[in-house]
Design a protein around this motif. Structure first.
Motif, PDB file in Angstrom:
ATOM      1  N   GLN A  50      50.494  31.600  36.838  1.00 59.22           N
ATOM      2  CA  GLN A  50      50.259  32.147  38.178  1.00 59.22           C
ATOM      3  C   GLN A  50      49.521  31.091  39.005  1.00 59.22           C
ATOM      4  O   GLN A  50      48.289  31.061  39.008  1.00 59.22           O
ATOM      5  CB  GLN A  50      49.430  33.431  38.095  1.00 59.22           C
ATOM      6  CG  GLN A  50      50.086  34.577  37.345  1.00 59.22           C
ATOM      7  CD  GLN A  50      49.252  35.843  37.365  1.00 59.22           C
ATOM      8  OE1 GLN A  50      48.762  36.275  38.419  1.00 59.22           O
ATOM      9  NE2 GLN A  50      49.074  36.468  36.206  1.00 59.22           N
TER      10      GLN A  50
ATOM     11  N   ALA B   8      45.088  37.833  36.237  1.00 60.24           N
ATOM     12  CA  ALA B   8      45.527  36.485  35.858  1.00 60.24           C
ATOM     13  C   ALA B   8      44.542  36.022  34.782  1.00 60.24           C
ATOM     14  O   ALA B   8      43.487  35.473  35.091  1.00 60.24           O
ATOM     15  CB  ALA B   8      45.508  35.543  37.052  1.00 60.24           C
TER      16      ALA B   8
ATOM     17  N   THR C 229      45.609  30.752  40.871  1.00 66.37           N
ATOM     18  CA  THR C 229      44.610  31.674  40.315  1.00 66.37           C
ATOM     19  C   THR C 229      43.653  30.919  39.403  1.00 66.37           C
ATOM     20  O   THR C 229      44.052  30.000  38.690  1.00 66.37           O
ATOM     21  CB  THR C 229      45.285  32.797  39.502  1.00 66.37           C
ATOM     22  OG1 THR C 229      46.051  32.214  38.439  1.00 66.37           O
ATOM     23  CG2 THR C 229      46.202  33.623  40.379  1.00 66.37           C
ATOM     24  N   ASN C 230      42.376  31.305  39.463  1.00 69.24           N
ATOM     25  CA  ASN C 230      41.326  30.702  38.626  1.00 69.24           C
ATOM     26  C   ASN C 230      41.302  29.184  38.768  1.00 69.24           C
ATOM     27  O   ASN C 230      41.194  28.459  37.780  1.00 69.24           O
ATOM     28  CB  ASN C 230      41.539  31.082  37.150  1.00 69.24           C
ATOM     29  CG  ASN C 230      41.534  32.573  36.935  1.00 69.24           C
ATOM     30  OD1 ASN C 230      40.687  33.281  37.466  1.00 69.24           O
ATOM     31  ND2 ASN C 230      42.507  33.064  36.173  1.00 69.24           N
TER      32      ASN C 230
END
Length: 364
Positions: free
Chosen positions: A143, A238, A146-147
């Motif tokens: 994804q 996620a 994300t992060n």
């Protein structure tokens, strides 16, 4: 009048949407069942095709493991100049140092080993998540965006809960496993099983984990258990690797620890075989939660999709999901196309781009 009417309608709609989201969030399995009845129909697989899937997945895993073990043994024997059964000789040396108390091996040994494997390999992923380096690996994100980087406060919360589950919850379960194995009757500590028998046991362990995890996981997605127990794990839509054991203590016992112990108990496995299996299971779940679809690693796409959508892909291997039709939506997405082990350095999102990107390229 028109504006005030629209505002009131928006407020009502907002409340309704919020209620709908909460209902979906807390009873995802029920929602999926309704969708399955209306859309899947002819897509339901036959029992024979599902059995072939079981055989293919398990045999592939065992062949890969056997090849790795044989290669590793050959290199280690050349490095140390060992003769005879290398692993038995190494095990004898360990026992000569530690003694032969089964309690020490099943309780303290299992705890130390599993914590070490989790944090050594989970720590490597965490460094990637915190530093965002090397940058080239971000191309392999399941994804994207994300992060990047991971939120420090949330990460510290995860680390605290995981350590609690591993030590405060895990050690009593390790003691219980020792008691059960003593009652069950485990093989002599000094003598290692043959490698071929280890492969047989591994096949049973994999199968038992799939059964135990799939059904316990689906139960956790029922309305009330999800709300009070499983919701914590799904805070991460996620996921990152170390969230694998970020969960309620009850979930840790019944959905994480019990499924991987089932096969060990049924087969009466040697503690060394159990250690090997626990290590492989930990590496598998770290990879499944990592958020990275790396080359030559098993695909994490299915479990990542589960975190994103909540009501798909409950199992480990995907076999029971296929039998029960709980991967119907997943199989109609681009993520399913990417759900393969990549044998080149091309990132899956570039090898199998989203359909919208494909369409725009064709138009150009």
């Amino acid at each position: 009048m028109k504006r005030s009417h629209n505002r009131s309608r928006n407020k009502k709609t907002g409340k309704a949407d919020k209620n709908l989201d909460m209902a979906d969030f807390q009873s995802a399995t029920t929602v999926h069942d309704k969708k399955t009845h209306s859309t899947s129909g002819a897509q339901q697989p036959s029992l024979l095709s599902s059995l072939w899937s079981v055989l293919f997945v398990i045999s592939s895993a065992l062949i890969g493991f056997a090849a790795f073990r044989n290669t590793l043994t050959w290199h280690l024997q050349r490095f140390w100049g060992a003769s005879g059964d290398f692993w038995q000789a190494l095990w004898d040396r360990l026992l000569d140092v530690t003694g032969e108390d089964p309690f020490t091996f099943w309780v303290y040994g299992t705890t130390v080993l599993t914590v070490a494997v989790y944090w050594i390999f989970g720590g490597i992923y965490t460094i990637l998540d915190v530093t965002n380096k090397p940058a080239v690996l971000r191309r392999y994100k399941v994804q994207p965006g994300t992060n990047e980087p991971v939120d420090t406060k949330r990460l510290l919360q995860v680390i605290g809960w995981v350590l609690f589950n591993q030590i405060v919850v895990g050690m009593p379960i390790a003691y219980l496993s020792y008691v059960l194995m003593k009652w069950r009757g485990s093989p002599p500590l000094r003598e290692l099983p043959t490698f071929h028998w280890v492969l047989v046991e591994m096949a049973v362990h994999i199968l038992m984990e799939e059964i135990g995890f799939y059904y316990s996981h689906r139960v956790l997605h029922s309305r009330y258990l999800y709300r009070f127990i499983h919701k914590r794990h799904h805070e991460w839509t996620a996921p990152i690797a170390v969230t694998a054991m970020y969960c309620h203590p009850l979930e840790s016992i019944f959905s994480n620890l019990l499924p991987i112990f089932l096969g060990v108990f049924i087969m009466g496995s040697h503690v060394a075989t159990a250690w090997l299996w626990f290590s492989l299971a930990i590496l598998s779940t770290l990879n499944a939660h990592s958020g990275y679809h790396l080359p030559f690693f098993p695909s994490p796409e299915a479990h990542d999709f589960h975190h994103l959508k909540f009501n798909q892909c409950f199992g480990v291997l995907g076999v029971l999901d296929r039998i029960h039709g709980t991967d119907t939506l997943f199989r109609n997405t681009r993520a399913y196309t990417r759900h393969v082990m990549m044998l080149s350095l091309i990132p899956p999102r570039e090898a199998f781009p989203d359909e919208s990107k494909c369409s725009s390229k064709q138009r150009n």
